[in-house]
Write a protein that holds these residues in place. Sequence first.
Motif, PDB file in Angstrom:
ATOM      1  N   HIS A 187      -4.889   3.959  -4.114  1.00  0.00           N
ATOM      2  CA  HIS A 187      -6.208   4.584  -4.073  1.00  0.00           C
ATOM      3  C   HIS A 187      -6.089   6.070  -3.799  1.00  0.00           C
ATOM      4  O   HIS A 187      -4.990   6.597  -3.622  1.00  0.00           O
ATOM      5  CB  HIS A 187      -7.106   3.890  -3.027  1.00  0.00           C
TER       6      HIS A 187
ATOM      7  N   LEU B 240      -9.020  -4.012   6.998  1.00  0.00           N
ATOM      8  CA  LEU B 240      -9.965  -2.984   6.519  1.00  0.00           C
ATOM      9  C   LEU B 240     -10.118  -2.959   5.010  1.00  0.00           C
ATOM     10  O   LEU B 240     -10.958  -2.217   4.487  1.00  0.00           O
ATOM     11  CB  LEU B 240      -9.497  -1.589   6.956  1.00  0.00           C
TER      12      LEU B 240
ATOM     13  N   LEU C 237      -9.588  10.636   8.081  1.00  0.00           N
ATOM     14  CA  LEU C 237      -9.235   9.288   8.550  1.00  0.00           C
ATOM     15  C   LEU C 237      -9.442   9.152  10.056  1.00  0.00           C
ATOM     16  O   LEU C 237      -9.685   8.048  10.557  1.00  0.00           O
ATOM     17  CB  LEU C 237      -7.786   8.951   8.181  1.00  0.00           C
TER      18      LEU C 237
ATOM     19  N   GLY D 143       1.040   3.578   3.117  1.00  0.00           N
ATOM     20  CA  GLY D 143      -0.419   3.689   3.059  1.00  0.00           C
ATOM     21  C   GLY D 143      -1.069   2.722   4.044  1.00  0.00           C
ATOM     22  O   GLY D 143      -0.407   1.886   4.653  1.00  0.00           O
ATOM     23  N   GLY D 144      -2.388   2.891   4.183  1.00  0.00           N
ATOM     24  CA  GLY D 144      -3.111   2.045   5.132  1.00  0.00           C
ATOM     25  C   GLY D 144      -2.941   2.552   6.545  1.00  0.00           C
ATOM     26  O   GLY D 144      -2.717   1.794   7.492  1.00  0.00           O
ATOM     27  N   ARG D 145      -3.091   3.870   6.716  1.00  0.00           N
ATOM     28  CA  ARG D 145      -2.776   4.458   8.030  1.00  0.00           C
ATOM     29  C   ARG D 145      -3.768   4.037   9.112  1.00  0.00           C
ATOM     30  O   ARG D 145      -3.369   3.759  10.238  1.00  0.00           O
ATOM     31  CB  ARG D 145      -2.702   5.994   7.888  1.00  0.00           C
ATOM     32  N   VAL D 146      -5.047   3.968   8.776  1.00  0.00           N
ATOM     33  CA  VAL D 146      -6.023   3.525   9.789  1.00  0.00           C
ATOM     34  C   VAL D 146      -5.824   2.032  10.083  1.00  0.00           C
ATOM     35  O   VAL D 146      -5.937   1.571  11.221  1.00  0.00           O
ATOM     36  CB  VAL D 146      -7.469   3.794   9.312  1.00  0.00           C
ATOM     37  N   THR D 147      -5.480   1.304   9.044  1.00  0.00           N
ATOM     38  CA  THR D 147      -5.230  -0.129   9.222  1.00  0.00           C
ATOM     39  C   THR D 147      -4.115  -0.353  10.235  1.00  0.00           C
ATOM     40  O   THR D 147      -4.257  -1.152  11.174  1.00  0.00           O
ATOM     41  CB  THR D 147      -4.804  -0.746   7.863  1.00  0.00           C
TER      42      THR D 147
ATOM     43  N   ARG E 101       0.833  -1.202   0.000  1.00  0.00           N
ATOM     44  CA  ARG E 101       0.000   0.000   0.000  1.00  0.00           C
ATOM     45  C   ARG E 101       0.867   1.251   0.000  1.00  0.00           C
ATOM     46  O   ARG E 101       1.293   1.725   1.053  1.00  0.00           O
ATOM     47  CB  ARG E 101      -0.939  -0.010   1.211  1.00  0.00           C
ATOM     48  N   PRO E 102       1.129   1.809  -1.187  1.00  0.00           N
ATOM     49  CA  PRO E 102       1.900   3.051  -1.244  1.00  0.00           C
ATOM     50  C   PRO E 102       1.109   4.218  -0.655  1.00  0.00           C
ATOM     51  O   PRO E 102      -0.128   4.196  -0.647  1.00  0.00           O
ATOM     52  CB  PRO E 102       2.103   3.295  -2.745  1.00  0.00           C
ATOM     53  N   LEU E 103       1.840   5.216  -0.148  1.00  0.00           N
ATOM     54  CA  LEU E 103       1.202   6.473   0.270  1.00  0.00           C
ATOM     55  C   LEU E 103       1.616   7.510  -0.769  1.00  0.00           C
ATOM     56  O   LEU E 103       2.752   7.967  -0.778  1.00  0.00           O
ATOM     57  CB  LEU E 103       1.687   6.875   1.668  1.00  0.00           C
TER      58      LEU E 103
ATOM     59  N   HIS F  91      -6.145   9.010  -1.511  1.00  0.00           N
ATOM     60  CA  HIS F  91      -5.975   9.153  -0.062  1.00  0.00           C
ATOM     61  C   HIS F  91      -6.888  10.245   0.462  1.00  0.00           C
ATOM     62  O   HIS F  91      -7.085  11.271  -0.183  1.00  0.00           O
ATOM     63  CB  HIS F  91      -4.525   9.501   0.264  1.00  0.00           C
ATOM     64  N   ARG F  92      -7.421  10.043   1.651  1.00  0.00           N
ATOM     65  CA  ARG F  92      -8.187  11.099   2.310  1.00  0.00           C
ATOM     66  C   ARG F  92      -7.320  11.769   3.371  1.00  0.00           C
ATOM     67  O   ARG F  92      -6.272  11.251   3.753  1.00  0.00           O
ATOM     68  CB  ARG F  92      -9.472  10.519   2.903  1.00  0.00           C
TER      69      ARG F  92
HETATM   70  O1  3PG Z   1      -7.046   1.404   5.111  1.00  0.00           O
HETATM   71  C1  3PG Z   1      -6.695   2.486   5.611  1.00  0.00           C
HETATM   72  O2  3PG Z   1      -5.955   2.526   6.585  1.00  0.00           O
HETATM   73  C2  3PG Z   1      -7.255   3.749   5.020  1.00  0.00           C
HETATM   74  O3  3PG Z   1      -7.780   3.420   3.750  1.00  0.00           O
HETATM   75  C3  3PG Z   1      -6.242   4.845   4.846  1.00  0.00           C
HETATM   76  O4  3PG Z   1      -5.368   4.484   3.827  1.00  0.00           O
HETATM   77  P1  3PG Z   1      -4.164   5.479   3.361  1.00  0.00           P
HETATM   78  O5  3PG Z   1      -3.272   5.691   4.530  1.00  0.00           O
HETATM   79  O6  3PG Z   1      -3.491   4.659   2.273  1.00  0.00           O
HETATM   80  O7  3PG Z   1      -4.786   6.724   2.836  1.00  0.00           O
END
Ligand code: 3PG
Length: 310
Positions: A244, A195, A252, A169-173, A155-157, A246-247
């Motif tokens: 994807h 997630l 988040l 990426g995947g910060r909430v995860t 998951r790139p940011l 990013h928000r």
């Molecule tokens: O799955 C997540 O943690 C959220 O989709 C945030 O993802 P991001 O950090 O890649 O924007």
Amino acid sequence: MRRGTEDWFARRTWAHPDWTAAELTAAKRGRTVSVVLPALDEEATVGGVVAAARPLLGTLVDELVVVDSGSTDDTAARARAAGARVVPRDAVLPDVPVRPGKGEVLWRSLAATTGDLVVFLDSDLVDLGPDFVTHLLGPLLTVDGVALVKGFYHRPLRISDHDAALTGGGRVTELTARPALAALRPELAGVVQPLGGEYAATRELLESLPFAAGYGVEIGLLLDTHRERGLDAIAQVDLGVRKHRHRSLRALGATAAEVLDAVLRRCVPGHPGSDPLTQFVPVDGDWLPDEQPVATADRPPLATLRAPGS
Ligand SMILES: O=C(O)[C@H](O)COP(=O)(O)O
Ligand SMILES: O=c1ccn([C@@H]2O[C@H](COP(=O)(O)OP(=O)(O)O[C@H]3O[C@H](CO)[C@@H](O)[C@H](O)[C@H]3O)[C@@H](O)[C@H]2O)c(=O)[nH]1
């Protein structure tokens, strides 16, 4: 990881999936497949996600549906032009007043589709690998007892156009979901992307579970599948790279609150439901509180609505 989780990881993780669409089409044996994309104002990307699944329509995939979550942009037209059927969320279960949120449209999508197996894909993905749908279906179509298949990926940011790293990426995860599972349901610590919005499941499972209305929907389905069917009903497949839109960190934060609430409601008896999330915003030299709603209500299992007399 706990011993049982390590064993599950070894049994139920496909790190190098190589199923082909032809092979899985043959393995369907009468079962049908719906691909569902929830979409809220995704005109920039929805066409690309539909286009990635479209070549499978008529063989591995029986229907390809975008469930529109109240978009005010060109999402519906772009999705239709790319080859999807588009269903507005309020056209499904019209007697049930619409609530906001992603879980709400996924729940309604079950009533808008008929496949025995359902594949969910987020519609903000970009550069989608061609095998996302195929590989998510692999364990469901070929391994007895599997009912939910989660995708995992790099998951790139991508904050700028020049970001090349595959991670971040995947910060909430990473900062909410996985730590919450480690604390409250450690048996699920082996799920790489709890997630992720790309997953497949049997209709029978999905219609038997409640759906958290907002962004808690994925972790809720994961926890409930584990509770109702056990670890071996869950599998995971490496899908390569997921990019994807990013928000913001603020957005988040509200997602994280909904994820945490869904976990607490399932793992901590007596959890009363979360308050709105207060965030602080700098305005003209002051910090002003801003309250974000936290979607806390679950929709009931769709099967209970379909039951005679309900
Ligand atoms: O799955 C997540 O943690 C959220 O989709 C945030 O993802 P991001 O950090 O890649 O924007
Ligand atoms: O009210 C909504 C909100 C979102 N979406 C769609 O849902 C998908 C994912 O939403 P997004 O805002 O991009 O979520 P992320 O920030 O990427 O959140 C991640 O984490 C969430 C919490 O688990 C998951 O729901 C997401 O699938 C996962 O990508 C997109 O296609 C959206 O258009 C809706 O249809 N309705």
